[in-house]
Motif scaffolding. Structure first.
Motif, PDB file in Angstrom:
ATOM      1  N   GLY A  10      27.482  52.568 -20.738  1.00 33.85           N
ATOM      2  CA  GLY A  10      26.791  51.970 -19.933  1.00 33.85           C
ATOM      3  C   GLY A  10      27.295  51.206 -18.752  1.00 33.85           C
ATOM      4  N   LEU A  11      28.642  50.606 -19.169  1.00 34.90           N
ATOM      5  CA  LEU A  11      29.628  49.924 -18.220  1.00 34.90           C
ATOM      6  C   LEU A  11      30.013  51.029 -17.165  1.00 34.90           C
ATOM      7  N   ARG A  12      30.342  52.390 -17.366  1.00 32.44           N
ATOM      8  CA  ARG A  12      30.395  53.203 -16.514  1.00 32.44           C
ATOM      9  C   ARG A  12      29.103  53.212 -15.521  1.00 32.44           C
ATOM     10  N   ALA A  17      26.013  52.342 -10.316  1.00 32.30           N
ATOM     11  CA  ALA A  17      24.724  51.905 -10.128  1.00 32.30           C
ATOM     12  C   ALA A  17      24.735  51.503  -8.590  1.00 32.30           C
ATOM     13  N   PRO A  18      23.552  52.142  -7.627  1.00 26.03           N
ATOM     14  CA  PRO A  18      23.358  51.423  -6.263  1.00 26.03           C
ATOM     15  C   PRO A  18      23.321  50.141  -6.263  1.00 26.03           C
ATOM     16  N   ARG A  19      23.893  49.268  -5.628  1.00 22.25           N
ATOM     17  CA  ARG A  19      23.549  47.905  -5.043  1.00 22.25           C
ATOM     18  C   ARG A  19      22.557  47.917  -3.761  1.00 22.25           C
ATOM     19  N   ARG A  20      21.547  46.855  -4.251  1.00 26.67           N
ATOM     20  CA  ARG A  20      20.758  46.612  -3.005  1.00 26.67           C
ATOM     21  C   ARG A  20      21.259  45.482  -1.968  1.00 26.67           C
ATOM     22  N   GLU A  21      21.103  45.891  -0.727  1.00 29.15           N
ATOM     23  CA  GLU A  21      21.561  45.102   0.373  1.00 29.15           C
ATOM     24  C   GLU A  21      20.941  43.704   0.261  1.00 29.15           C
ATOM     25  N   ARG A  22      21.713  42.512   0.374  1.00 25.44           N
ATOM     26  CA  ARG A  22      20.730  41.396   0.133  1.00 25.44           C
ATOM     27  C   ARG A  22      20.266  40.755   1.424  1.00 25.44           C
ATOM     28  N   PRO A 204      18.381  56.210 -14.573  1.00 25.11           N
ATOM     29  CA  PRO A 204      18.999  55.476 -13.417  1.00 25.11           C
ATOM     30  C   PRO A 204      18.076  54.940 -12.249  1.00 25.11           C
ATOM     31  N   ASP A 205      17.099  55.818 -11.848  1.00 15.11           N
ATOM     32  CA  ASP A 205      15.933  55.341 -11.183  1.00 15.11           C
ATOM     33  C   ASP A 205      14.904  54.560 -11.755  1.00 15.11           C
ATOM     34  N   SER A 206      14.874  54.013 -12.716  1.00 16.43           N
ATOM     35  CA  SER A 206      13.607  53.505 -13.228  1.00 16.43           C
ATOM     36  C   SER A 206      13.862  51.890 -13.110  1.00 16.43           C
ATOM     37  N   ARG A 210      16.934  49.119 -12.515  1.00 13.89           N
ATOM     38  CA  ARG A 210      17.146  48.363 -11.253  1.00 13.89           C
ATOM     39  C   ARG A 210      17.190  46.877 -11.729  1.00 13.89           C
ATOM     40  N   ARG A 211      16.180  46.444 -12.661  1.00 12.86           N
ATOM     41  CA  ARG A 211      16.296  45.085 -13.115  1.00 12.86           C
ATOM     42  C   ARG A 211      17.517  44.661 -13.816  1.00 12.86           C
ATOM     43  N   PHE A 212      17.968  45.611 -14.610  1.00 10.92           N
ATOM     44  CA  PHE A 212      19.284  45.177 -15.202  1.00 10.92           C
ATOM     45  C   PHE A 212      20.486  45.137 -14.423  1.00 10.92           C
ATOM     46  N   VAL A 213      20.399  46.024 -13.193  1.00 12.39           N
ATOM     47  CA  VAL A 213      21.736  45.629 -12.294  1.00 12.39           C
ATOM     48  C   VAL A 213      21.613  44.413 -11.327  1.00 12.39           C
ATOM     49  N   GLU A 214      20.455  44.135 -11.119  1.00 13.69           N
ATOM     50  CA  GLU A 214      19.984  42.726 -10.365  1.00 13.69           C
ATOM     51  C   GLU A 214      20.556  41.783 -11.090  1.00 13.69           C
TER      52      GLU A 214
END
Length: 280
Positions: A10-12, A17-22, A204-206, A210-214
């Motif tokens: 999960g850490l890897r 994971a892609p980051r969204r531009e702020r 990864p595309d779900s 996305r919510r987890f990464v944000e």
């Protein structure tokens, strides 16, 4: 071993994971010192959202599908988000000082009583402000007031953390956010590991991914807590429960949770950082 492998996977996945531009910061409508009120749209009566001092204010406007400011603007209110600014611009302020010198002047700058919506420690501060200046109503989200109702283990762990980090905090004139983050992790270490194990199983595309990464990006960012604010939070709020015992002074007066305007306190049954028993 299986759980460890899943957590490391999960850490890897989180690292890759892609980051969204702020998006750019919203326009300022008022500024006091380093703190500003930012206009997040909508018409009608003002609603001021007060974030915690510990992590960035963008948790209240994370992205379009998870934005409290956008939801409020669509309800027919004018959504205004408080941005506390950088820690070095408020390095002399305690928690009460943030209320006295920043929150109260910013609320008064609007020119009419606003609904005040406070998240986490921002909710604690919103209640204090409602004791002192006219507001329309108060809403708190996961905001502690009765600090004596925290589990004794949690209060002891925070006290130990402060004892070990106070020397560095004195030198830096602040308590780094990473120290507080480690204290939060210590409340439920298994959950911290488990959330990355669960993330390893997501598409990864779900939207959930996305919510987890944000959320994780937000949780690992933030300004340091100014030394006076850290000291008051740990010693006076957590240590002596000044708010819950009716002895917390803000602006030279005692503030209580018995405010004279409509109030709604939203809590979670499973929140370890702001347990339901601590709410106003």
């Amino acid at each position: 071993p299986e759980a460890a492998r899943a957590a490391l996977a999960g850490l890897r996945a989180y690292e890759r994971a892609p980051r969204r531009e702020r998006p750019p910061a919203k326009p300022e409508i008022a500024r006091v010192g380093g703190a500003a009120l930012r206009d997040h749209g909508g018409d009608g009566l003002p609603a001021v959202l007060v974030p915690s001092l510990i992590n960035p204010p963008r948790i209240l406007d994370l992205y379009e599908e998870a934005s409290l400011t956008l939801a409020i603007a669509r309800m027919g209110r004018r959504a205004i988000l408080l941005d506390w600014g950088t820690a070095d611009e408020r390095s002399a302020l305690s928690v009460a000082g943030h209320v006295e010198e920043l929150l109260l002047p910013l609320l008064r700058s609007i020119g009419e009583p606003a609904a005040v919506i406070g998240y986490c420690l921002g909710g604690t501060m919103a209640i204090a402000a409602a004791n002192i200046t006219p507001v329309e109503q108060v809403v708190t989200i996961a905001a502690p007031w009765h600090f004596a109702n925290y589990p004794e283990q949690s209060r002891s762990a925070l006290k130990d953390m402060w004892r070990h980090s106070q020397g560095a905090a004195n030198t830096l004139h602040s308590l780094p956010m990473e120290v507080l983050q480690a204290a939060f992790w210590s409340l439920d270490p298994e959950r911290t590991v488990r959330k990355f194990a669960d993330f390893s199983r997501l598409d990864p595309d779900s939207p959930d991914s996305r919510r987890f990464v944000e959320l994780e990006e937000w949780a690992n960012e933030g300004e340091a807590l100014p030394h006076p604010a850290a000291k008051e939070l740990i010693e006076d709020l957590f240590g002596r429960d000044l708010p819950g015992s009716g002895t917390w002074q803000v602006g030279g007066r005692i503030v209580t949770d018995a405010i004279s305007v409509p109030a709604l306190h939203l809590i979670s049954e499973h929140d370890r950082i702001a347990p339901a028993a601590t709410a106003a």
